[in-house]
Design a protein around this motif. Structure first.
Motif, mmCIF file in Angstrom:
data_model
loop_
_atom_site.group_PDB
_atom_site.id
_atom_site.type_symbol
_atom_site.label_atom_id
_atom_site.label_comp_id
_atom_site.label_asym_id
_atom_site.label_seq_id
_atom_site.Cartn_x
_atom_site.Cartn_y
_atom_site.Cartn_z
ATOM 1 N N TYR A 40 -3.351 6.491 1.333
ATOM 2 C CA TYR A 40 -3.661 7.117 0.198
ATOM 3 C C TYR A 40 -5.091 6.959 -0.145
ATOM 4 O O TYR A 40 -5.621 6.114 0.215
ATOM 5 N N VAL A 43 -3.572 11.419 -3.511
ATOM 6 C CA VAL A 43 -4.744 10.751 -4.277
ATOM 7 C C VAL A 43 -3.658 9.893 -5.350
ATOM 8 O O VAL A 43 -2.870 10.551 -6.055
ATOM 9 N N LEU A 44 -3.852 8.592 -5.487
ATOM 10 C CA LEU A 44 -3.217 7.660 -6.438
ATOM 11 C C LEU A 44 -3.998 7.582 -7.752
ATOM 12 O O LEU A 44 -4.876 7.190 -7.573
ATOM 13 N N SER A 45 -3.378 7.620 -8.860
ATOM 14 C CA SER A 45 -4.006 6.954 -10.117
ATOM 15 C C SER A 45 -3.609 5.513 -10.363
ATOM 16 O O SER A 45 -4.660 5.047 -10.674
ATOM 17 N N CYS A 46 -2.314 5.351 -10.041
ATOM 18 C CA CYS A 46 -1.947 4.066 -9.939
ATOM 19 C C CYS A 46 -0.967 3.599 -9.168
ATOM 20 O O CYS A 46 -1.359 2.782 -8.127
ATOM 21 N N CYS A 47 0.175 4.775 -9.013
ATOM 22 C CA CYS A 47 1.182 4.160 -7.957
ATOM 23 C C CYS A 47 1.536 5.428 -7.288
ATOM 24 O O CYS A 47 1.240 6.451 -7.634
ATOM 25 N N LEU A 104 0.798 -1.233 0.108
ATOM 26 C CA LEU A 104 0.035 0.186 0.098
ATOM 27 C C LEU A 104 0.859 1.244 -0.057
ATOM 28 O O LEU A 104 0.325 2.433 -0.291
ATOM 29 N N GLN A 162 -4.109 2.460 5.117
ATOM 30 C CA GLN A 162 -4.267 2.593 3.831
ATOM 31 C C GLN A 162 -4.085 4.269 3.449
ATOM 32 O O GLN A 162 -5.121 5.153 3.881
ATOM 33 N N VAL A 207 1.474 1.335 -4.225
ATOM 34 C CA VAL A 207 0.193 1.245 -5.350
ATOM 35 C C VAL A 207 -1.142 1.298 -4.672
ATOM 36 O O VAL A 207 -1.111 1.050 -3.461
ATOM 37 N N LYS A 208 -1.869 1.366 -5.510
ATOM 38 C CA LYS A 208 -3.293 1.353 -5.088
ATOM 39 C C LYS A 208 -3.993 -0.027 -4.669
ATOM 40 O O LYS A 208 -3.159 -1.080 -5.130
ATOM 41 N N GLU A 209 -4.825 -0.086 -3.687
ATOM 42 C CA GLU A 209 -5.260 -1.237 -3.027
ATOM 43 C C GLU A 209 -5.720 -2.301 -3.981
ATOM 44 O O GLU A 209 -5.731 -3.613 -3.893
ATOM 45 N N GLY A 234 1.468 10.060 -7.221
ATOM 46 C CA GLY A 234 0.326 10.786 -6.365
ATOM 47 C C GLY A 234 0.375 12.313 -6.065
ATOM 48 O O GLY A 234 1.370 12.960 -6.574
#
Length: 239
Positions: A238, A171-175, A27, A236, A30-32, A179
């Motif tokens: 993010y 805030v993550l789009s992918c990793c 976490l 988590q 990358v996103k969950e 951010g």
């Protein structure tokens, strides 16, 4: 590197990815929702490593004798540097992106939902909202779905250009590499003398005040704080 060494390095890579994936360490990167893909990648790398090691032991002297001298000299030693990121993943748990990253980047633009009306909030106060949801409702719905409700927001403390505390979350789009922060300005009984990166849970109400983020000139919503408390960093971090 000979085949055996390549297999060992590959095994360490796969094992490190699997270790991160089956714990909460992934976490930080990358996103969950990407966990299943990481586990699948780790399994494939371990399988490829075991096959490489197995083939290296099956190799007969006649297979390697003709090119024995070549195998002894192997490839360039710089290949061993591949072990460094593996050791880093195994031995070091990096901190989540925090106030420094938030201050360097402009706040994300909260997007309006489809249609003109936001759905009503769940019954019961305080209602726990993500920072993105709060900002979106405050900026694009003029707070209509927030007015008259007690709300709860969670994030870390960062500093506004004027030195006042702000609430933020990455805030993550992918990793973690992509951010960006969502920032919320604070009014009312704001956290005082709280160091940056301290995680807090705030309760309060909507306020119509907004400012422009000086980094990228987007609107930043405000929140009127009534109570707050320090909390541990969530599992988590993010959004």
């Amino acid at each position: 590197m000979n085949k055996l060494t390549q297999g060992v390095v590959l095994l360490l890579f796969g094992g490190a990815i699997l270790r991160a994936s089956v714990t909460d360490l992934y976490l930080r990167y990358v996103k969950e929702g990407l966990r299943p893909f990481l586990i699948a990648t780790g399994v494939l790398l371990v399988a490829a490593a075991l096959m490489t090691i197995w083939y290296s032991f099956r190799e007969t002297p006649s297979d390697s004798g003709e090119h024995g001298h070549e195998h002894e000299h192997h490839g360039p030693g710089v290949g061993w540097l591949l072990i460094l990121p593996v050791l880093g993943l195994l031995l070091v748990a990096p901190p989540a992106l925090g106030s420094y990253a938030a201050n360097q980047a402009g706040s994300v633009v909260a997007e309006p939902v489809g249609g003109s009306d936001y759905p009503p909030l769940p019954a019961g106060d305080p209602v726990e909202l993500s920072l993105v949801d709060y900002a979106s409702r405050a900026l694009f719905d003029a707070g209509k779905s927030l007015d008259g409700r007690e709300l709860s927001l969670t994030g870390f403390i960062t500093t506004a250009p004027d030195g006042a505390p702000m609430l933020a979350r990455m805030v993550l789009s992918c990793c973690a590499a992509d951010g960006r922060p969502i920032k919320i300005g604070l009014d009312g009984r704001t956290p005082i003398d709280v160091p940056a990166d301290t995680w807090v849970q705030l309760t309060g109400v909507y306020t119509a005040r907004t400012i422009k983020d000086p980094v990228n000139n987007v609107d930043v919503a405000y929140f009127e704080v009534r109570t707050w408390q320090e909390i541990p960093e969530p599992k988590q971090p993010y959004a």
